[in-house]
Motif scaffolding. Structure first.
Motif, PDB file in Angstrom:
ATOM      1  N   GLU A  83      30.646   5.366  16.060  1.00 29.10           N
ATOM      2  CA  GLU A  83      30.498   5.856  15.057  1.00 29.10           C
ATOM      3  C   GLU A  83      30.322   4.653  13.534  1.00 29.10           C
ATOM      4  OE1 GLU A  83      33.116   8.158  11.540  1.00 29.10           O
ATOM      5  OE2 GLU A  83      33.478   8.825  13.399  1.00 29.10           O
ATOM      6  N   GLU A 132      26.367   3.887  11.160  1.00 29.03           N
ATOM      7  CA  GLU A 132      27.235   3.663  10.154  1.00 29.03           C
ATOM      8  C   GLU A 132      26.772   2.263   9.382  1.00 29.03           C
ATOM      9  OE1 GLU A 132      27.948   6.533   7.756  1.00 29.03           O
ATOM     10  OE2 GLU A 132      27.622   7.015   9.367  1.00 29.03           O
ATOM     11  N   LYS A 164      23.090   1.648   9.109  1.00 30.95           N
ATOM     12  CA  LYS A 164      22.352   3.219   7.847  1.00 30.95           C
ATOM     13  C   LYS A 164      22.086   2.042   6.878  1.00 30.95           C
ATOM     14  CE  LYS A 164      23.572   6.813   7.520  1.00 30.95           C
ATOM     15  NZ  LYS A 164      25.014   8.624   8.136  1.00 30.95           N
ATOM     16  N   PRO A 221      14.993   6.137  12.969  1.00 34.55           N
ATOM     17  CA  PRO A 221      16.395   6.899  12.341  1.00 34.55           C
ATOM     18  C   PRO A 221      16.227   7.735  12.866  1.00 34.55           C
ATOM     19  CG  PRO A 221      13.632   6.888  10.646  1.00 34.55           C
ATOM     20  CD  PRO A 221      13.460   5.962  11.897  1.00 34.55           C
ATOM     21  N   GLY A 222      15.123   8.399  13.999  1.00 31.19           N
ATOM     22  CA  GLY A 222      14.853   9.621  14.140  1.00 31.19           C
ATOM     23  C   GLY A 222      16.324   9.854  15.446  1.00 31.19           C
ATOM     24  N   LEU A 270      18.460   7.370  15.535  1.00 31.99           N
ATOM     25  CA  LEU A 270      19.795   6.978  15.119  1.00 31.99           C
ATOM     26  C   LEU A 270      20.173   8.164  14.856  1.00 31.99           C
ATOM     27  CD1 LEU A 270      21.426   4.473  12.203  1.00 31.99           C
ATOM     28  CD2 LEU A 270      21.698   6.672  12.262  1.00 31.99           C
ATOM     29  N   GLU A 271      19.554   9.340  14.193  1.00 29.48           N
ATOM     30  CA  GLU A 271      20.318  10.605  13.835  1.00 29.48           C
ATOM     31  C   GLU A 271      20.354  11.605  14.829  1.00 29.48           C
ATOM     32  OE1 GLU A 271      18.916  15.017  11.898  1.00 29.48           O
ATOM     33  OE2 GLU A 271      17.414  13.093  11.427  1.00 29.48           O
ATOM     34  N   GLN A 326      23.813   9.729  15.786  1.00 30.15           N
ATOM     35  CA  GLN A 326      25.327  10.673  15.447  1.00 30.15           C
ATOM     36  C   GLN A 326      25.512  12.290  15.649  1.00 30.15           C
ATOM     37  OE1 GLN A 326      23.603   9.299  11.308  1.00 30.15           O
ATOM     38  NE2 GLN A 326      25.278   8.098  11.222  1.00 30.15           N
ATOM     39  N   LYS A 327      24.420  12.625  16.156  1.00 20.66           N
ATOM     40  CA  LYS A 327      24.607  13.705  16.380  1.00 20.66           C
ATOM     41  C   LYS A 327      24.908  14.022  17.615  1.00 20.66           C
ATOM     42  CE  LYS A 327      21.434  16.191  13.521  1.00 20.66           C
ATOM     43  NZ  LYS A 327      20.313  17.302  13.218  1.00 20.66           N
TER      44      LYS A 327
END
Length: 263
Positions: free
Chosen positions: A156, A160, A163, A171-172, A174-175, A178-179
Protein backbone atom coordinates in the motif's frame (compact mmCIF):
# COMPACT_ATOMS: atom_id res chain seq x y z
CA UNK A 1 4.43 22.97 1.05
CA UNK A 2 4.31 19.22 0.41
CA UNK A 3 7.83 17.91 1.02
CA UNK A 4 6.83 14.44 -0.22
CA UNK A 5 6.24 15.64 -3.79
CA UNK A 6 9.04 14.46 -6.10
CA UNK A 7 11.19 16.97 -8.02
CA UNK A 8 9.90 16.62 -11.57
CA UNK A 9 13.12 17.61 -13.33
CA UNK A 10 15.10 15.06 -11.32
CA UNK A 11 12.55 12.31 -11.98
CA UNK A 12 12.66 13.03 -15.70
CA UNK A 13 16.45 13.17 -15.74
CA UNK A 14 16.65 9.77 -14.09
CA UNK A 15 14.06 8.39 -16.53
CA UNK A 16 16.17 9.59 -19.47
CA UNK A 17 19.37 8.13 -18.01
CA UNK A 18 17.67 4.79 -17.32
CA UNK A 19 16.28 4.69 -20.87
CA UNK A 20 19.74 5.23 -22.35
CA UNK A 21 21.25 2.71 -19.97
CA UNK A 22 18.64 0.14 -21.01
CA UNK A 23 18.88 0.85 -24.72
CA UNK A 24 22.66 1.11 -24.93
CA UNK A 25 22.53 3.38 -28.00
CA UNK A 26 19.49 5.52 -28.78
CA UNK A 27 18.45 8.50 -30.87
CA UNK A 28 16.83 11.50 -29.19
CA UNK A 29 13.41 10.40 -30.45
CA UNK A 30 13.94 6.90 -29.03
CA UNK A 31 15.09 8.37 -25.73
CA UNK A 32 11.99 10.58 -25.51
CA UNK A 33 9.69 7.65 -26.24
CA UNK A 34 11.45 5.19 -23.91
CA UNK A 35 11.54 7.65 -21.00
CA UNK A 36 8.07 9.07 -21.76
CA UNK A 37 9.50 12.58 -21.57
CA UNK A 38 8.54 15.28 -24.12
CA UNK A 39 11.12 15.57 -26.92
CA UNK A 40 12.28 19.14 -26.11
CA UNK A 41 12.74 18.23 -22.44
CA UNK A 42 14.53 15.00 -23.34
CA UNK A 43 16.89 16.95 -25.58
CA UNK A 44 17.80 19.37 -22.77
CA UNK A 45 18.29 16.51 -20.31
CA UNK A 46 20.51 14.62 -22.74
CA UNK A 47 22.76 17.64 -23.11
CA UNK A 48 22.88 18.06 -19.32
CA UNK A 49 23.86 14.40 -18.90
CA UNK A 50 26.54 14.85 -21.58
CA UNK A 51 27.86 17.88 -19.69
CA UNK A 52 28.12 15.72 -16.54
CA UNK A 53 29.95 13.03 -18.49
CA UNK A 54 27.35 10.31 -17.86
CA UNK A 55 26.49 9.86 -21.54
CA UNK A 56 28.17 10.66 -24.85
CA UNK A 57 27.22 11.09 -28.49
CA UNK A 58 28.53 8.39 -30.76
CA UNK A 59 31.11 9.59 -33.31
CA UNK A 60 29.45 10.77 -36.54
CA UNK A 61 26.05 9.54 -35.38
CA UNK A 62 23.07 11.22 -33.73
CA UNK A 63 22.87 8.47 -31.13
CA UNK A 64 23.69 8.57 -27.44
CA UNK A 65 25.16 5.94 -25.14
CA UNK A 66 26.19 5.69 -21.46
CA UNK A 67 29.81 6.22 -20.47
CA UNK A 68 31.85 4.33 -17.89
CA UNK A 69 31.07 7.16 -15.45
CA UNK A 70 27.57 5.71 -15.05
CA UNK A 71 29.15 2.91 -13.03
CA UNK A 72 30.14 5.40 -10.32
CA UNK A 73 26.46 5.84 -9.50
CA UNK A 74 26.50 2.37 -7.95
CA UNK A 75 29.58 2.96 -5.78
CA UNK A 76 28.77 2.06 -2.18
CA UNK A 77 25.88 -0.19 -3.17
CA UNK A 78 26.47 -3.66 -1.74
CA UNK A 79 23.91 -5.36 -3.93
CA UNK A 80 22.54 -8.81 -3.27
CA UNK A 81 25.79 -10.77 -3.27
CA UNK A 82 24.59 -13.58 -1.04
CA UNK A 83 21.35 -13.96 -3.01
CA UNK A 84 23.29 -14.05 -6.28
CA UNK A 85 25.71 -16.60 -4.87
CA UNK A 86 22.84 -18.81 -3.74
CA UNK A 87 20.86 -18.47 -6.97
CA UNK A 88 23.53 -18.75 -9.66
CA UNK A 89 23.91 -22.55 -9.89
CA UNK A 90 20.14 -23.03 -9.77
CA UNK A 91 19.30 -20.61 -12.58
CA UNK A 92 22.06 -22.10 -14.74
CA UNK A 93 20.64 -25.57 -14.13
CA UNK A 94 17.11 -24.44 -14.97
CA UNK A 95 18.19 -22.80 -18.21
CA UNK A 96 20.04 -25.93 -19.25
CA UNK A 97 16.88 -27.94 -18.61
CA UNK A 98 14.29 -25.68 -20.27
CA UNK A 99 16.44 -23.76 -22.74
CA UNK A 100 15.01 -20.31 -22.04
CA UNK A 101 16.91 -17.56 -20.15
CA UNK A 102 16.25 -17.01 -16.46
CA UNK A 103 16.60 -13.66 -14.71
CA UNK A 104 17.11 -12.95 -11.01
CA UNK A 105 15.85 -9.51 -10.00
CA UNK A 106 15.09 -7.51 -6.87
CA UNK A 107 13.05 -4.40 -6.19
CA UNK A 108 14.74 -1.03 -5.93
CA UNK A 109 12.24 1.75 -5.37
CA UNK A 110 9.68 1.64 -8.18
CA UNK A 111 11.80 -0.62 -10.39
CA UNK A 112 12.89 -4.22 -10.70
CA UNK A 113 16.65 -4.44 -11.20
CA UNK A 114 18.41 -7.43 -12.71
CA UNK A 115 21.00 -8.98 -10.40
CA UNK A 116 21.94 -11.98 -12.54
CA UNK A 117 20.72 -13.78 -15.64
CA UNK A 118 21.49 -16.69 -17.93
CA UNK A 119 20.93 -14.90 -21.24
CA UNK A 120 24.60 -15.36 -22.12
CA UNK A 121 24.45 -19.16 -21.93
CA UNK A 122 21.49 -19.77 -24.22
CA UNK A 123 20.78 -19.04 -27.87
CA UNK A 124 17.08 -18.57 -27.10
CA UNK A 125 17.30 -14.84 -26.47
CA UNK A 126 17.40 -11.64 -28.49
CA UNK A 127 19.79 -9.83 -26.15
CA UNK A 128 22.04 -10.27 -23.15
CA UNK A 129 20.84 -8.34 -20.10
CA UNK A 130 23.53 -7.42 -17.63
CA UNK A 131 23.18 -6.71 -13.90
CA UNK A 132 21.79 -3.24 -13.33
CA UNK A 133 19.22 -3.32 -16.14
CA UNK A 134 15.98 -1.97 -14.70
CA UNK A 135 12.29 -2.22 -15.55
CA UNK A 136 9.26 -0.40 -14.11
CA UNK A 137 7.76 -2.60 -11.41
CA UNK A 138 4.26 -2.40 -12.91
CA UNK A 139 5.52 -3.48 -16.34
CA UNK A 140 7.47 -6.56 -15.30
CA UNK A 141 6.22 -10.03 -14.38
CA UNK A 142 8.87 -10.01 -11.63
CA UNK A 143 7.43 -6.74 -10.36
CA UNK A 144 3.93 -8.20 -10.21
CA UNK A 145 5.18 -11.27 -8.32
CA UNK A 146 7.07 -9.03 -5.90
CA UNK A 147 4.11 -6.73 -5.29
CA UNK A 148 1.74 -9.64 -4.74
CA UNK A 149 3.92 -11.21 -2.06
CA UNK A 150 4.84 -8.02 -0.21
CA UNK A 151 3.06 -7.32 3.06
CA UNK A 152 -0.22 -5.45 2.61
CA UNK A 153 1.21 -2.44 4.43
CA UNK A 154 4.40 -2.28 2.35
CA UNK A 155 2.48 -2.73 -0.90
CA UNK A 156 0.00 0.00 0.00
CA UNK A 157 2.81 2.43 0.86
CA UNK A 158 4.67 1.66 -2.37
CA UNK A 159 1.58 2.10 -4.53
CA UNK A 160 0.71 5.37 -2.82
CA UNK A 161 4.22 6.68 -3.43
CA UNK A 162 3.93 5.76 -7.10
CA UNK A 163 0.81 7.90 -7.41
CA UNK A 164 3.00 10.93 -6.61
CA UNK A 165 5.19 10.35 -9.67
CA UNK A 166 4.83 12.86 -12.55
CA UNK A 167 3.68 10.02 -14.84
CA UNK A 168 2.35 6.68 -13.65
CA UNK A 169 3.28 3.60 -15.63
CA UNK A 170 0.23 1.41 -16.28
CA UNK A 171 -2.33 3.18 -14.06
CA UNK A 172 -4.82 0.38 -14.73
CA UNK A 173 -2.47 -2.20 -13.23
CA UNK A 174 -1.77 0.06 -10.25
CA UNK A 175 -5.52 0.28 -9.65
CA UNK A 176 -5.91 -3.51 -9.81
CA UNK A 177 -3.18 -3.91 -7.20
CA UNK A 178 -4.81 -1.29 -4.98
CA UNK A 179 -8.09 -3.20 -5.18
CA UNK A 180 -6.21 -6.39 -4.20
CA UNK A 181 -7.69 -8.36 -7.11
CA UNK A 182 -4.43 -8.82 -8.99
CA UNK A 183 -2.32 -9.54 -5.91
CA UNK A 184 -4.86 -12.10 -4.69
CA UNK A 185 -4.92 -13.86 -8.05
CA UNK A 186 -1.13 -14.02 -8.28
CA UNK A 187 -0.84 -15.44 -4.76
CA UNK A 188 -3.54 -18.00 -5.52
CA UNK A 189 -1.79 -19.13 -8.70
CA UNK A 190 1.74 -18.80 -7.31
CA UNK A 191 3.15 -16.86 -10.27
CA UNK A 192 2.75 -13.73 -12.41
CA UNK A 193 2.73 -13.49 -16.20
CA UNK A 194 3.19 -10.64 -18.67
CA UNK A 195 2.65 -10.88 -22.42
CA UNK A 196 4.45 -8.81 -25.05
CA UNK A 197 7.04 -7.25 -22.74
CA UNK A 198 7.62 -3.60 -23.63
CA UNK A 199 10.59 -2.63 -21.45
CA UNK A 200 13.14 -4.79 -23.24
CA UNK A 201 15.66 -4.23 -26.01
CA UNK A 202 13.09 -5.79 -28.39
CA UNK A 203 9.68 -4.51 -27.24
CA UNK A 204 6.74 -6.80 -27.79
CA UNK A 205 8.72 -9.86 -28.88
CA UNK A 206 8.88 -11.76 -25.59
CA UNK A 207 6.53 -12.77 -22.80
CA UNK A 208 7.46 -13.69 -19.25
CA UNK A 209 6.51 -15.79 -16.25
CA UNK A 210 7.83 -14.89 -12.81
CA UNK A 211 7.74 -16.42 -9.33
CA UNK A 212 8.81 -14.92 -5.99
CA UNK A 213 11.77 -16.10 -3.93
CA UNK A 214 10.53 -16.25 -0.36
CA UNK A 215 12.57 -16.39 2.83
CA UNK A 216 10.57 -16.65 6.04
CA UNK A 217 7.49 -15.47 4.12
CA UNK A 218 9.37 -12.35 2.96
CA UNK A 219 9.90 -11.78 -0.76
CA UNK A 220 13.63 -11.24 -1.34
CA UNK A 221 13.67 -11.46 -5.13
CA UNK A 222 11.99 -12.91 -8.18
CA UNK A 223 12.83 -15.39 -10.92
CA UNK A 224 11.67 -14.69 -14.45
CA UNK A 225 11.62 -16.95 -17.49
CA UNK A 226 11.34 -15.11 -20.82
CA UNK A 227 10.29 -16.78 -24.06
CA UNK A 228 9.65 -15.70 -27.63
CA UNK A 229 6.03 -14.72 -28.26
CA UNK A 230 6.03 -16.72 -31.49
CA UNK A 231 7.47 -19.82 -29.82
CA UNK A 232 4.62 -20.60 -27.43
CA UNK A 233 1.25 -19.43 -26.24
CA UNK A 234 1.06 -18.26 -22.65
CA UNK A 235 -1.06 -21.21 -21.47
CA UNK A 236 1.46 -23.63 -22.96
CA UNK A 237 4.35 -21.81 -21.29
CA UNK A 238 2.54 -21.78 -17.95
CA UNK A 239 1.91 -25.51 -18.15
CA UNK A 240 5.56 -26.22 -18.97
CA UNK A 241 7.49 -23.72 -16.86
CA UNK A 242 5.61 -22.62 -13.73
CA UNK A 243 6.43 -25.70 -11.67
CA UNK A 244 10.16 -25.77 -12.58
CA UNK A 245 10.35 -22.06 -11.74
CA UNK A 246 8.65 -22.57 -8.38
CA UNK A 247 10.88 -25.52 -7.52
CA UNK A 248 13.97 -23.49 -8.44
CA UNK A 249 12.80 -20.57 -6.27
CA UNK A 250 12.33 -22.95 -3.36
CA UNK A 251 15.81 -24.41 -3.89
CA UNK A 252 17.32 -20.92 -4.01
CA UNK A 253 15.62 -20.00 -0.74
CA UNK A 254 17.11 -23.08 0.89
CA UNK A 255 20.56 -22.35 -0.54
CA UNK A 256 20.23 -18.76 0.67
CA UNK A 257 19.67 -20.00 4.21
CA UNK A 258 22.69 -22.30 3.89
CA UNK A 259 24.93 -19.50 2.59
CA UNK A 260 23.80 -17.10 5.34
CA UNK A 261 24.48 -19.78 7.96
CA UNK A 262 28.06 -20.19 6.68
CA UNK A 263 28.56 -16.42 6.78
Amino acid sequence: MNNDKPIRALSRGLAVLQAINRGGSLTLMQIARASQVPYPTASRLVHSLMHEGLIEQEPDRKRYRPTALVQTLSNGFQGDGILIQAARPHIIDLTRRVGWPITLSTRVGHSMVIRDSTHSITALTFNTYHPGYSMPILEAAAGHATLAYMSDEDREQLLESMKLLPKIESPGILEMFQKEELASRIRAEGYAARMFNQFTANPGKTSSIAVPILRDAEVVGALTLAFFVRAAKMDQAEASFVRPLQETATNIAQSLCDVETRH
